[in-house]
Motif scaffolding. Structure first.
Motif, short mmCIF file in Angstrom:
data_model
loop_
_atom_site.label_atom_id
_atom_site.label_comp_id
_atom_site.label_asym_id
_atom_site.label_seq_id
_atom_site.Cartn_x
_atom_site.Cartn_y
_atom_site.Cartn_z
N TYR A 93 0.83 -1.20 0.00
CA TYR A 93 0.00 0.00 0.00
C TYR A 93 0.87 1.26 0.00
N TYR A 94 0.22 2.40 -0.04
CA TYR A 94 0.86 3.68 -0.34
C TYR A 94 2.14 3.93 0.47
N SER A 95 2.05 3.89 1.81
CA SER A 95 3.20 4.27 2.61
C SER A 95 4.36 3.29 2.46
N THR B 190 6.02 4.04 -0.99
CA THR B 190 6.77 5.30 -1.02
C THR B 190 7.86 5.38 0.04
#
Length: 292
Positions: A6-8, A11
């Protein structure tokens, strides 16, 4: 199980993204175990409860706790769902291997309607059950500490270093099973075994050195036919023999150079030897195919 990031995590903003500790692994394992338990993947081994017949024994008999002790030689592991959150790392890995040995996918049976008793299976698929369990447990083992996996043989192994996985996944071309393939497979297993000692890693490296020595006459014969560029590359492979003979791998005498950090260098030597064996066998097979 969902393996997407997922996003975190994607990134690099999630501090928990890379690895987790034993407490988290135990909770993840318990959840996974209960899902397979509730789907009746342990009926064949553990048995089931019936409103008419009481406890119906599985293949492990009426006292599963004592059978776990007989096989693992540790007390207080059963019932798994109640005890697993207190397991040590060794306990947990033992139980994962135990589960793999006794899991099987339920295929056919009958539904006992009285008092909503449930499914009573009589046909099971062990291979499929093991495959499904292995796939899912490896998704949580891979992110624990340095990374582990459950092998097809049902043994917990350390994951190879990042980027070198193909050396283990990709099989050697068929060439002299007893002297090459079987010895390489044994060395890999020895090197990757859970908590393998430096002595065990040394033995695995020596096993690969013996394979290189076995291949040496044939590869030396082929080297005489190489073009200048291949000759240039070939001379670097001779370092494998120098390391084996001078760095305490094959010999034990005062001339050996052994004042090096074996925790670090043994990994490099092992992968270097394994990669070189892959190259040698492919060169030999290529030459054989061109001569026919």
């Amino acid at each position: 199980m969902n393996s997407r990031k997922y996003y975190s995590a994607r990134t690099g903003k999630n501090p928990n993204e890379s690895r987790y500790d034993l407490t988290t692994l135990r909770r993840l394992f318990r959840d996974l175990y209960l899902r397979f338990l509730n789907d009746d993947y342990f009926q064949e081994a553990f048995g089931y409860d019936c409103v008419d017949y009481g406890r119906v024994q599985g293949k492990l008999g009426s006292d599963i706790e004592v059978q776990m002790f007989r096989l693992i030689r540790k007390p207080d592991l059963w019932p798994i769902q109640n005890k697993c959150e207190a397991y040590s790392e060794d306990d947990l890995f033992d139980v994962i291997e135990f589960i793999y040995e006794h899991i099987s996918k339920p295929i056919n049976g009958r539904y006992h309607r009285f008092n909503d008793c449930g499914m009573h299976y009589n046909t099971f698929d062990k291979n499929t059950g093991q495959q499904e369990f292995r796939e899912q447990v490896n998704q949580i083992l891979c992110d624990y500490k340095e990374g582990y996996e459950l092998s097809e043989n049902g043994e917990i192994l350390e994951l190879p270093e990042n980027g070198l996985e193909n050396l283990f996944v990709e099989n050697l071309p068929i060439y002299d099973h007893d002297n090459v393939e079987q010895r390489v497979e044994s060395a890999i297993k020895k090197f990757r075994s859970y908590r393998s000692s430096l002595d065990e890693k040394h033995d695995a490296i020596r096993d690969l050195a013996d394979v290189l020595e076995f291949l040496r006459p044939k590869i030396k014969e082929l080297a005489e036919k190489y073009n200048p560029d291949e000759q240039y590359l070939y001379k670097f492979t001779q370092n494998t023999y120098d390391i084996a003979n001078n760095c305490g791998i094959r010999h034990h005498n005062n001339k050996q150079k052994q004042d090096y950090d074996k925790d670090i260098w043994y990994n490099w030597i092992f992968y270097y030897y394994l990669a070189t064996i892959h190259v040698f066998v492919r060169l030999i097979k290529k030459a054989e195919s061109q001569s026919t």
